[in-house]
Design a protein around this motif. Sequence first.
Motif, PDB file in Angstrom:
ATOM      1  N   SER A 596       0.852  -1.198   0.000  1.00  0.00           N
ATOM      2  CA  SER A 596       0.000   0.000   0.000  1.00  0.00           C
ATOM      3  C   SER A 596       0.890   1.251   0.000  1.00  0.00           C
ATOM      4  N   LEU A 597       0.566   2.169  -0.903  1.00  0.00           N
ATOM      5  CA  LEU A 597       1.274   3.447  -0.985  1.00  0.00           C
ATOM      6  C   LEU A 597       0.314   4.543  -0.534  1.00  0.00           C
ATOM      7  N   ARG A 598       0.674   5.227   0.539  1.00  0.00           N
ATOM      8  CA  ARG A 598      -0.174   6.286   1.087  1.00  0.00           C
ATOM      9  C   ARG A 598       0.505   7.636   0.816  1.00  0.00           C
ATOM     10  N   VAL A 599      -0.303   8.621   0.386  1.00  0.00           N
ATOM     11  CA  VAL A 599       0.240   9.916  -0.047  1.00  0.00           C
ATOM     12  C   VAL A 599      -0.540  11.038   0.641  1.00  0.00           C
ATOM     13  N   ALA A 600       0.236  12.016   1.182  1.00  0.00           N
ATOM     14  CA  ALA A 600      -0.367  13.237   1.734  1.00  0.00           C
ATOM     15  C   ALA A 600       0.438  14.425   1.200  1.00  0.00           C
ATOM     16  N   ARG A 601      -0.271  15.540   1.032  1.00  0.00           N
ATOM     17  CA  ARG A 601       0.383  16.686   0.385  1.00  0.00           C
ATOM     18  C   ARG A 601      -0.054  17.972   1.077  1.00  0.00           C
ATOM     19  N   ALA A 602       0.969  18.818   1.433  1.00  0.00           N
ATOM     20  CA  ALA A 602       0.686  20.107   2.076  1.00  0.00           C
ATOM     21  C   ALA A 602       1.040  21.224   1.100  1.00  0.00           C
ATOM     22  N   GLY A 603       0.147  21.422   0.098  1.00  0.00           N
ATOM     23  CA  GLY A 603       0.359  22.491  -0.868  1.00  0.00           C
ATOM     24  C   GLY A 603       1.529  22.267  -1.800  1.00  0.00           C
ATOM     25  N   HIS A 604       1.981  21.035  -1.936  1.00  0.00           N
ATOM     26  CA  HIS A 604       3.176  20.748  -2.728  1.00  0.00           C
ATOM     27  C   HIS A 604       2.799  20.327  -4.156  1.00  0.00           C
ATOM     28  N   THR A 605       3.868  20.171  -4.976  1.00  0.00           N
ATOM     29  CA  THR A 605       3.705  19.697  -6.347  1.00  0.00           C
ATOM     30  C   THR A 605       3.057  18.312  -6.358  1.00  0.00           C
ATOM     31  N   PRO A 606       2.203  17.985  -7.341  1.00  0.00           N
ATOM     32  CA  PRO A 606       1.570  16.657  -7.379  1.00  0.00           C
ATOM     33  C   PRO A 606       2.590  15.524  -7.380  1.00  0.00           C
ATOM     34  N   VAL A 607       2.141  14.396  -6.843  1.00  0.00           N
ATOM     35  CA  VAL A 607       2.957  13.178  -6.809  1.00  0.00           C
ATOM     36  C   VAL A 607       2.564  12.310  -7.995  1.00  0.00           C
ATOM     37  N   LEU A 608       3.583  11.835  -8.767  1.00  0.00           N
ATOM     38  CA  LEU A 608       3.330  10.995  -9.940  1.00  0.00           C
ATOM     39  C   LEU A 608       3.598   9.540  -9.582  1.00  0.00           C
ATOM     40  N   ARG A 610       3.221   5.608 -11.351  1.00  0.00           N
ATOM     41  CA  ARG A 610       2.886   4.759 -12.491  1.00  0.00           C
ATOM     42  C   ARG A 610       2.623   3.345 -11.994  1.00  0.00           C
ATOM     43  N   THR A 611       1.419   2.867 -12.295  1.00  0.00           N
ATOM     44  CA  THR A 611       1.045   1.491 -11.970  1.00  0.00           C
ATOM     45  C   THR A 611       0.678   0.808 -13.279  1.00  0.00           C
ATOM     46  N   GLY A 612       1.454  -0.168 -13.652  1.00  0.00           N
ATOM     47  CA  GLY A 612       1.212  -0.809 -14.933  1.00  0.00           C
ATOM     48  C   GLY A 612       1.476   0.166 -16.063  1.00  0.00           C
ATOM     49  N   GLU A 613       0.419   0.369 -16.893  1.00  0.00           N
ATOM     50  CA  GLU A 613       0.544   1.298 -18.008  1.00  0.00           C
ATOM     51  C   GLU A 613      -0.015   2.673 -17.680  1.00  0.00           C
ATOM     52  N   ASP A 614      -0.578   2.810 -16.489  1.00  0.00           N
ATOM     53  CA  ASP A 614      -1.239   4.062 -16.123  1.00  0.00           C
ATOM     54  C   ASP A 614      -0.314   4.926 -15.252  1.00  0.00           C
ATOM     55  N   VAL A 615      -0.444   6.247 -15.408  1.00  0.00           N
ATOM     56  CA  VAL A 615       0.281   7.212 -14.584  1.00  0.00           C
ATOM     57  C   VAL A 615      -0.753   8.046 -13.838  1.00  0.00           C
ATOM     58  N   HIS A 616      -0.688   8.015 -12.525  1.00  0.00           N
ATOM     59  CA  HIS A 616      -1.625   8.743 -11.671  1.00  0.00           C
ATOM     60  C   HIS A 616      -0.959  10.048 -11.205  1.00  0.00           C
ATOM     61  N   VAL A 617      -1.676  11.131 -11.377  1.00  0.00           N
ATOM     62  CA  VAL A 617      -1.207  12.429 -10.869  1.00  0.00           C
ATOM     63  C   VAL A 617      -1.985  12.686  -9.582  1.00  0.00           C
ATOM     64  N   LEU A 618      -1.370  12.398  -8.453  1.00  0.00           N
ATOM     65  CA  LEU A 618      -2.054  12.460  -7.153  1.00  0.00           C
ATOM     66  C   LEU A 618      -1.950  13.872  -6.588  1.00  0.00           C
ATOM     67  N   THR A 619      -3.097  14.474  -6.302  1.00  0.00           N
ATOM     68  CA  THR A 619      -3.124  15.841  -5.748  1.00  0.00           C
ATOM     69  C   THR A 619      -4.074  15.898  -4.556  1.00  0.00           C
ATOM     70  N   PRO A 620      -3.811  15.139  -3.509  1.00  0.00           N
ATOM     71  CA  PRO A 620      -4.678  15.223  -2.327  1.00  0.00           C
ATOM     72  C   PRO A 620      -4.638  16.631  -1.743  1.00  0.00           C
ATOM     73  N   ARG A 621      -5.763  17.047  -1.183  1.00  0.00           N
ATOM     74  CA  ARG A 621      -5.854  18.399  -0.661  1.00  0.00           C
ATOM     75  C   ARG A 621      -4.918  18.595   0.524  1.00  0.00           C
ATOM     76  N   GLY A 622      -4.478  19.871   0.679  1.00  0.00           N
ATOM     77  CA  GLY A 622      -3.624  20.222   1.809  1.00  0.00           C
ATOM     78  C   GLY A 622      -3.125  21.648   1.680  1.00  0.00           C
ATOM     79  N   VAL A 623      -2.862  22.283   2.822  1.00  0.00           N
ATOM     80  CA  VAL A 623      -2.383  23.664   2.881  1.00  0.00           C
ATOM     81  C   VAL A 623      -0.914  23.647   3.294  1.00  0.00           C
ATOM     82  N   ALA A 624      -0.132  24.581   2.763  1.00  0.00           N
ATOM     83  CA  ALA A 624       1.291  24.651   3.096  1.00  0.00           C
ATOM     84  C   ALA A 624       1.491  24.823   4.594  1.00  0.00           C
ATOM     85  N   ILE A 625       2.558  24.251   5.093  1.00  0.00           N
ATOM     86  CA  ILE A 625       2.863  24.278   6.530  1.00  0.00           C
ATOM     87  C   ILE A 625       3.260  25.691   6.957  1.00  0.00           C
ATOM     88  N   GLY A 626       2.720  26.130   8.095  1.00  0.00           N
ATOM     89  CA  GLY A 626       3.062  27.429   8.650  1.00  0.00           C
ATOM     90  C   GLY A 626       2.111  28.530   8.278  1.00  0.00           C
TER      91      GLY A 626
END
Length: 737
Positions: A596-608, A610-626
């Motif tokens: 299992s790959l878990r992803v969290a994002r605090a206002g950062h660039t999307p996480v890429l 690739r699973t199989g032939e697909d590429v997921h652009v993960l952009t979970p919500r989040g606000v920059a720290i501080g």
Amino acid sequence: MSPRIASVSTTHLDTGAFRDDMIKLPDDPSTQRSVATTLIISGVVLMLVRMVLVLFWSVIGGHPVASNIWIEIALALMSDLVLACIVGVSVIYFGRRANNEMSYETIAGAITTYAVSALALLLVAALLPPDIEAGRPIGVVDLIMSNVIALGTFTISIGFAGFLTQVLLARRHAKTRMLLLVQFFLLLCIWLCEALDSYSSFFGILGFLLTVVGAIVMLINIRRLNWVAGITMDKKIRLLWLTACGAFAALILSLTHSFGEEAAVTESAQLFIRSGAVLPYTINFFGFVFFVRLLFAIVASLPNSGIVDRRSNEVESLAYLTRLMAETADVEQLLTSVTQFALRVCRAHGAWCETYEDDGEVRVIAAQLVHPDYVRALHSNRQLHRLLQTSERPVLIESVADHLPEADRSLAVRSLIAVPLVSNHHRTGTLVMFSTVEFGFEADDLRLLTAFGDTISIALDQARLMEAAIEKERLQKEFDVAQRIQSSLLPVTAPSIDRFAVDAITIPATEVGGDYFDYVRFANGSTGVLIADVSGKGIPAALYMATLKGAVLAEMRYATGPADLLRRINAALFGSMERQMYITMACISYHPDSRSLRVARAGHTPVLVRTGEDVHVLTPRGVAIGIVGPVMFDAALVEEALMVSDGDICLLTTDGVNERRNERLAEISLDPVVELIRAQCDSTASDIVRATLELLERHADGAEQHDDLTIVAIRFGGASETRTHQERIEVVTGVSA
């Protein structure tokens, strides 16, 4: 000493021709000293032998020297040898001095030595005259005194002849050498005529005529005395008195040897060598002619002395300013020294230097004999204020009352000179000299202060460049410190985890960036990777990176996943960061057992991913720290989960990747990176990092990197490489080049 008095007053004369044109001397100074010492010892020995012979023959025996031809020949031979030794020592002495530049001080010192020595000799001869009767000394004391006086006479005369030769050659013309040879030949002829005068009066008349011819030749030979015009008034006056004393001494010695047959100096010279008085008589008469010519040259140059003094003072002043610029780094100290110096040189009654700040404020620096408040009060007069601040050229106001009608008649400033100061092509200030009387300055003062202003402007530019260099050095040191801090914060090597290969690289746009990445171990045992971008550059960004590193190390052991870690970091840092500072961050966690790959994002660039032939652009919500407090931050934060298999890829980047620009300022965006990840089927994590960098470089096409960039590539099912972060940078740089 006042700078006005200590003006340029040394006139150098070329004396190298003395040795080159007249006689060849040994080049080795030790050899010259040895030869001179040998000549002196030889002369002393010959004098002692001669005195012993005269003692036994004349003093004890009572015979006149000329009573025996052989005795007279022996004494004359020894006398000639003594004179030859004196001539040899003089040639060596003046030949050695020919290597040095002859200056005013040298000439004045030589004239002083000659005048004092000649007058001292006459005084000794007058106070302690030897008793000589019938061509012989009466007693031992008379023998000693006659030889001392004779030796002094010939030494002074021969040395004086050497000095005259050196001066004439120093300011020689095309016929100097020939005329010197003519004078030497005339001197021998005059001596011969004096020796033959007892046989016929014709030789006496001929000797007199030859003396007159020799004086005329001396006048012709010393025609180049224009160097006198180049010395200052005070030195001309001193040289005038010294020359008068030298002329008096030369005239007295010459007349004494010519007409004072019963004088002690004449009798001693005649007893020393037959017709011996003619040599000092002729040499000192030629010297008298030289002194008279020099006196006329000095008197003729006196009317121009004021101009010479001012010109030499200007040269000395500029030389002083040049040294001051080289020795003084502080601008205010330099302005103070220059203002004080200009005040003395121009004989002003007061001076100040004012600079203009960006807000229009007038700053008074280096006020001399005037209070800064008085200077500020002068600026209340609009005409004077406009004159000082807006004049583009140096201005001489001979009468403030006439030039500025609106000026207060009670002002102490009656005349002034204002010189604008310029730095980096911008008006930065004014140098002001004033007098309490009208018409207190000359046009030469304006020209000199203009040169001062130019020098100060150059100094201001140098000071500005120096400040810029110091600031650059300070920033460089700051960058070095920040770089060491950043290097210590980044992980040295990738973690060694089964079925989890990771590689990363950070390339700052400047010497120190705000990008950060790290590897973490969560409380549940899963592996995590986080990437962050601290706003700002340099030391502040590096310090926040250090703070972030501390928060990560403190909180990761309690965090259960990426979102929990981001919440804890925001809670720890919020309130301690400056308002304009913030941190964007993305974090993932991976557990090999659950895949299992878990992803969290605090206002950062999307996480890429690739699973199989697909590429997921993960952009979970989040606000920059501080930016916001824990409540709002936790509410906005979302964590996403994704199942991965062996061969799948995850790519974490900062905005320096998707915002990489080319020469047309076009950004690459994430789409080409997505396609790159899609094509990386069998690539290792290191290959993915390399391929991403090559993609960025192709797009940039040589354009300068404007932002830091960080790339973290993860390949599931592989093994991490063991190279350090610095080694990875070197490898990638080589490929990119």
